[in-house]
Design a protein around this motif. Structure first.
Motif, PDB file in Angstrom:
ATOM      1  N   GLY A  43       0.843  -1.187   0.000  1.00 52.63           N
ATOM      2  CA  GLY A  43       0.000   0.000   0.000  1.00 52.63           C
ATOM      3  C   GLY A  43       0.877   1.235   0.000  1.00 52.63           C
ATOM      4  O   GLY A  43       1.577   1.506   0.980  1.00 52.63           O
ATOM      5  N   PHE A  44       0.885   1.957  -1.108  1.00 53.88           N
ATOM      6  CA  PHE A  44       1.643   3.209  -1.192  1.00 53.88           C
ATOM      7  C   PHE A  44       0.706   4.334  -0.739  1.00 53.88           C
ATOM      8  O   PHE A  44      -0.042   4.896  -1.540  1.00 53.88           O
ATOM      9  N   PHE A  45       0.735   4.619   0.569  1.00 57.58           N
ATOM     10  CA  PHE A  45      -0.171   5.590   1.163  1.00 57.58           C
ATOM     11  C   PHE A  45       0.610   6.728   1.810  1.00 57.58           C
ATOM     12  O   PHE A  45       1.690   6.511   2.375  1.00 57.58           O
ATOM     13  N   GLU A  46       0.021   7.928   1.794  1.00 55.15           N
ATOM     14  CA  GLU A  46       0.647   9.061   2.476  1.00 55.15           C
ATOM     15  C   GLU A  46       0.666   8.838   3.975  1.00 55.15           C
ATOM     16  O   GLU A  46       1.623   9.211   4.659  1.00 55.15           O
ATOM     17  N   GLY A  47      -0.394   8.250   4.511  1.00 55.90           N
ATOM     18  CA  GLY A  47      -0.440   8.027   5.947  1.00 55.90           C
ATOM     19  C   GLY A  47      -1.589   7.120   6.342  1.00 55.90           C
ATOM     20  O   GLY A  47      -2.350   6.640   5.494  1.00 55.90           O
ATOM     21  N   GLU A  48      -1.735   6.910   7.631  1.00 59.96           N
ATOM     22  CA  GLU A  48      -2.742   5.987   8.137  1.00 59.96           C
ATOM     23  C   GLU A  48      -4.170   6.493   7.932  1.00 59.96           C
ATOM     24  O   GLU A  48      -5.117   5.711   8.000  1.00 59.96           O
ATOM     25  N   ASN A  49      -4.310   7.789   7.690  1.00 62.76           N
ATOM     26  CA  ASN A  49      -5.641   8.346   7.462  1.00 62.76           C
ATOM     27  C   ASN A  49      -6.035   8.363   5.989  1.00 62.76           C
ATOM     28  O   ASN A  49      -7.122   8.837   5.633  1.00 62.76           O
ATOM     29  N   SER A  50      -5.149   7.856   5.132  1.00 66.37           N
ATOM     30  CA  SER A  50      -5.437   7.829   3.699  1.00 66.37           C
ATOM     31  C   SER A  50      -6.593   6.893   3.407  1.00 66.37           C
ATOM     32  O   SER A  50      -6.775   5.858   4.066  1.00 66.37           O
ATOM     33  N   ARG A  51      -7.392   7.256   2.429  1.00 61.51           N
ATOM     34  CA  ARG A  51      -8.494   6.406   1.992  1.00 61.51           C
ATOM     35  C   ARG A  51      -7.941   5.064   1.507  1.00 61.51           C
ATOM     36  O   ARG A  51      -7.021   5.022   0.694  1.00 61.51           O
ATOM     37  N   GLY A  52      -8.480   3.988   2.009  1.00 59.92           N
ATOM     38  CA  GLY A  52      -8.066   2.657   1.600  1.00 59.92           C
ATOM     39  C   GLY A  52      -7.078   1.997   2.537  1.00 59.92           C
ATOM     40  O   GLY A  52      -6.879   0.772   2.482  1.00 59.92           O
ATOM     41  N   TYR A  53      -6.458   2.773   3.427  1.00 60.46           N
ATOM     42  CA  TYR A  53      -5.450   2.224   4.338  1.00 60.46           C
ATOM     43  C   TYR A  53      -6.056   1.155   5.253  1.00 60.46           C
ATOM     44  O   TYR A  53      -5.568   0.022   5.322  1.00 60.46           O
ATOM     45  N   LYS A  54      -7.122   1.515   5.959  1.00 57.05           N
ATOM     46  CA  LYS A  54      -7.735   0.571   6.892  1.00 57.05           C
ATOM     47  C   LYS A  54      -8.356  -0.618   6.162  1.00 57.05           C
ATOM     48  O   LYS A  54      -8.321  -1.747   6.650  1.00 57.05           O
ATOM     49  N   GLU A  55      -8.920  -0.327   4.983  1.00 60.30           N
ATOM     50  CA  GLU A  55      -9.535  -1.414   4.201  1.00 60.30           C
ATOM     51  C   GLU A  55      -8.492  -2.428   3.747  1.00 60.30           C
ATOM     52  O   GLU A  55      -8.754  -3.634   3.716  1.00 60.30           O
ATOM     53  N   LEU A  56      -7.312  -1.933   3.393  1.00 59.02           N
ATOM     54  CA  LEU A  56      -6.231  -2.842   2.970  1.00 59.02           C
ATOM     55  C   LEU A  56      -5.805  -3.747   4.116  1.00 59.02           C
ATOM     56  O   LEU A  56      -5.619  -4.959   3.937  1.00 59.02           O
TER      57      LEU A  56
END
Length: 250
Positions: A43-56
């Motif tokens: 998951g290439f995310f900016e941070g833990e609040n990014s959309r899709g982070y928790k779903e991943l």
């Protein structure tokens, strides 16, 4: 052991309840992680609040056969031609990088990500079913080494293990596909090759580019014979050989 230690120094870990997710901090760490299993997710995310982070992370718990990691270092993203939050699946069988760009998704939920993972979980030897068929036929590798065997026989797992060791030699050239001949739902695939369940085990090649197919002649299914069979196709020597199931050329 040193390689494992080096890999561990390249990453830190984030915990989501009982799930430990590595954080990859540079390109070497991503490369090492992608090389650690046949199929992985990053998951290439900016941070833990990014959309899709928790779903991943939730999807990773449901499909625990596929390792998951997070990379928030944007300098690394550029090495993978990414510029925005993206969920990327890496798989070795065909050197595939499958990207889900978060901003382009109208709907993003855990079940959808689980489905994405299962469809694209193509391995060195992939067992054919309605779900994996999507990933197999969407791959840029259109030639399949098809292994027909009945799950109820000892040949099924023996052949899978034996040919899994051969498959890496043909990365990018063949996808190795295992078809359970004992399933009625697979009878059409067997019939396409002129086979019935009682004829198994057998090995064939299907070329999606030409829609042609061939069977390895009857006999012991050894790594050497299958390797020669694959190489014969790559040399173009099977073009003049009668196609499987073509009675007119027998």
């Amino acid at each position: 052991m040193l390689g494992t230690l080096f890999f561990s120094l390249l990453l830190t870990c984030a915990c989501a309840e009982d799930l430990v997710v590595p954080r990859l901090n540079d390109t070497k760490a991503v490369e090492a992680f992608a090389d650690s299993a046949e199929v992985v997710l990053v998951g290439f995310f900016e941070g833990e609040n990014s959309r899709g982070y928790k779903e991943l992370l939730a999807a990773a718990k449901k499909v625990d056969s596929v390792p998951v990691a997070i990379c928030s270092v944007k300098e690394v993203w550029a090495d993978y031609s990414l510029s925005t939050d993206t969920i990327t699946l890496f798989r070795k069988a065909d050197n595939r990088q499958e990207n889900l760009v978060v901003s382009e998704l109208k709907k993003l939920d855990t079940d959808g990500l689980v489905n994405f993972i299962m469809i694209n979980e193509v391995r060195y030897v992939t067992e054919y079913n309605q779900v994996t068929a999507v990933g197999l036929f969407e791959s840029q590798v259109k030639t399949h080494l098809v292994i027909f065997a009945n799950r109820t026989s000892k040949d099924f797992y023996e052949l899978k293990e034996k040919l899994a060791a051969l498959a890496p030699e043909f990365t990018g050239k063949f996808l190795f596909v295992l078809i359970n001949g004992a399933l009625k739902s697979n009878s059409r695939s067997l019939g396409y090759f002129g086979l019935k369940s009682k004829d198994l085990p057998r090995v064939g090649i299907y070329d999606g580019n030409s829609d042609m197919k061939w069977l390895l002649p009857e006999g012991d299914i050894t790594v050497e014979r299958v390797r020669d069979f694959c190489q014969s196709f790559l040399r173009g020597e099977l073009k003049d050989v009668a196609q499987a199931g073509d009675k007119s050329k027998d």
